[in-house]
Design a protein around this motif. Structure first.
Motif, PDB file in Angstrom:
ATOM      1  N   VAL A  16       0.840  -1.205   0.000  1.00 39.70           N
ATOM      2  CA  VAL A  16       0.000   0.000   0.000  1.00 39.70           C
ATOM      3  C   VAL A  16       0.872   1.252   0.000  1.00 39.70           C
ATOM      4  O   VAL A  16       0.667   2.180  -0.794  1.00 39.70           O
ATOM      5  CB  VAL A  16      -0.954  -0.016   1.209  1.00 39.70           C
ATOM      6  CG1 VAL A  16      -1.681   1.317   1.343  1.00 39.70           C
ATOM      7  CG2 VAL A  16      -1.961  -1.141   1.069  1.00 39.70           C
ATOM      8  N   ILE A  45      -0.330   6.819   5.151  1.00 43.83           N
ATOM      9  CA  ILE A  45      -0.428   7.738   4.008  1.00 43.83           C
ATOM     10  C   ILE A  45      -1.140   9.023   4.410  1.00 43.83           C
ATOM     11  O   ILE A  45      -0.738  10.130   4.007  1.00 43.83           O
ATOM     12  CB  ILE A  45      -1.156   7.045   2.849  1.00 43.83           C
ATOM     13  CG1 ILE A  45      -0.270   5.925   2.277  1.00 43.83           C
ATOM     14  CG2 ILE A  45      -1.534   8.032   1.764  1.00 43.83           C
ATOM     15  CD1 ILE A  45      -0.979   5.047   1.276  1.00 43.83           C
ATOM     16  N   VAL A  55      -2.932   2.825   4.931  1.00 51.22           N
ATOM     17  CA  VAL A  55      -3.761   4.000   4.627  1.00 51.22           C
ATOM     18  C   VAL A  55      -3.585   5.062   5.707  1.00 51.22           C
ATOM     19  O   VAL A  55      -3.492   6.267   5.414  1.00 51.22           O
ATOM     20  CB  VAL A  55      -5.242   3.585   4.503  1.00 51.22           C
ATOM     21  CG1 VAL A  55      -6.133   4.807   4.335  1.00 51.22           C
ATOM     22  CG2 VAL A  55      -5.417   2.645   3.314  1.00 51.22           C
ATOM     23  N   ARG A  93       2.059   7.926  -7.372  1.00 53.71           N
ATOM     24  CA  ARG A  93       1.091   8.958  -7.725  1.00 53.71           C
ATOM     25  C   ARG A  93       1.750  10.308  -7.998  1.00 53.71           C
ATOM     26  O   ARG A  93       1.105  11.210  -8.527  1.00 53.71           O
ATOM     27  CB  ARG A  93       0.071   9.130  -6.597  1.00 53.71           C
ATOM     28  CG  ARG A  93       0.559  10.049  -5.508  1.00 53.71           C
ATOM     29  CD  ARG A  93      -0.297  10.045  -4.272  1.00 53.71           C
ATOM     30  NE  ARG A  93       0.031  11.139  -3.400  1.00 53.71           N
ATOM     31  CZ  ARG A  93       1.086  11.208  -2.621  1.00 53.71           C
ATOM     32  NH1 ARG A  93       1.946  10.210  -2.634  1.00 53.71           N
ATOM     33  NH2 ARG A  93       1.302  12.258  -1.857  1.00 53.71           N
ATOM     34  N   TRP A 135       1.505   3.769  -3.329  1.00 55.59           N
ATOM     35  CA  TRP A 135       1.094   5.170  -3.213  1.00 55.59           C
ATOM     36  C   TRP A 135       2.168   6.116  -3.743  1.00 55.59           C
ATOM     37  O   TRP A 135       1.860   7.229  -4.163  1.00 55.59           O
ATOM     38  CB  TRP A 135       0.777   5.478  -1.756  1.00 55.59           C
ATOM     39  CG  TRP A 135       0.259   6.874  -1.520  1.00 55.59           C
ATOM     40  CD1 TRP A 135       0.925   7.916  -0.944  1.00 55.59           C
ATOM     41  CD2 TRP A 135      -1.030   7.387  -1.859  1.00 55.59           C
ATOM     42  NE1 TRP A 135       0.142   9.040  -0.893  1.00 55.59           N
ATOM     43  CE2 TRP A 135      -1.066   8.748  -1.448  1.00 55.59           C
ATOM     44  CE3 TRP A 135      -2.162   6.846  -2.467  1.00 55.59           C
ATOM     45  CZ2 TRP A 135      -2.186   9.552  -1.630  1.00 55.59           C
ATOM     46  CZ3 TRP A 135      -3.269   7.648  -2.652  1.00 55.59           C
ATOM     47  CH2 TRP A 135      -3.278   8.973  -2.241  1.00 55.59           C
ATOM     48  N   GLN A 136       3.418   5.675  -3.739  1.00 54.67           N
ATOM     49  CA  GLN A 136       4.498   6.546  -4.206  1.00 54.67           C
ATOM     50  C   GLN A 136       4.426   6.799  -5.710  1.00 54.67           C
ATOM     51  O   GLN A 136       5.036   7.756  -6.208  1.00 54.67           O
ATOM     52  CB  GLN A 136       5.868   5.926  -3.869  1.00 54.67           C
ATOM     53  CG  GLN A 136       6.033   5.522  -2.420  1.00 54.67           C
ATOM     54  CD  GLN A 136       5.725   6.644  -1.449  1.00 54.67           C
ATOM     55  OE1 GLN A 136       6.189   7.758  -1.619  1.00 54.67           O
ATOM     56  NE2 GLN A 136       4.945   6.333  -0.421  1.00 54.67           N
TER      57      GLN A 136
END
Length: 225
Positions: free
Chosen positions: A90, A167, A164, A97, A94-95
């Protein structure tokens, strides 16, 4: 009939060159592209079929070897695999983006994220599989690593939620750090302003004292006969 001397005579180099005829074995580009895509799809399907047959039993034997029929080890290993290999994909995924990132780097990050999720994907494939390989793997896990599957699934959920949360927490932490730095800068500016005001007031006091002393001396000199 005579030729007009002012009329240019066309040379052989100005004549249009006819296109070379295509041989019987030449294929158009769209056909080559379609054949390449079809080959990739077939290769992926074959890889999936082979993996669905071989990997579940292999993964179950790997976990059974690590656990060695120890319930405590099965629980600990389930917590480790479930949490770590759900949290890391996860956060890693996310990196990808960020804007301005090169395409190859974005794809590489996503590939790494998928690879990090492979242990949990294998476990979920065993639990939700319907073929004979999945059933064999289920029996192996139920005998050699009894509590591994259930604890692994629970901590997959925990790992995803933690990822999450991490993040969401990073921007909040950064904003908190920015506010703290801004507060320190403002406090330092106020301290410097207060020091400057104190020095100015002290300088004015000294100058007033000097002026009063000088005036007193002049007054004493004026009183002398």
């Amino acid at each position: 009939m005579t030729e007009n001397p002012g009329t240019p005579v066309p040379s052989s180099s100005d004549a249009p060159v006819p296109a070379a005829p295509r041989g019987p074995g030449h294929r158009p580009a769209w056909l080559n592209r379609g054949i390449g895509i079809a080959a990739v799809v077939v290769a992926l399907v074959l890889a999936y079929l082979i993996a669905s047959i071989a990997l579940p039993v292999m993964w179950a034997h790997t976990i059974g070897t690590q656990v060695q029929s120890n319930a405590g080890s099965a629980i600990g290993l389930g917590i480790f695999y479930g949490f770590v290999f759900a949290f890391l994909p996860v956060v890693m995924g996310w990196q990808a983006r960020y804007k301005g990132m090169k395409r190859w780097l974005r794809i590489s990050i996503l590939v790494v994220a998928v690879l990090l999720a492979v242990p949990n994907l294998l476990t979920l494939g065993i639990l939700n599989g319907t073929n004979n390989a999945a059933h064999d793997a289920q029996r192996i896990l139920s005998v050699e690593a009894t509590w591994f599957s259930s604890w692994s699934v629970w901590f997959m959920v925990v790992g995803v939620l933690a990822g999450v949360g991490a993040i969401l927490a990073v921007p909040l932490w950064r904003r908190r750090g920015q506010r703290i730095r801004a507060y320190k800068v403002a406090e330092k500016a106020q301290r410097k302003a207060a020091e400057a005001a104190y020095k100015a007031a002290a300088q004015q006091t000294r100058e007033a004292e000097k002026a009063a002393t000088k005036a007193a001396r002049n007054a004493e000199r004026g009183k002398q006969p």
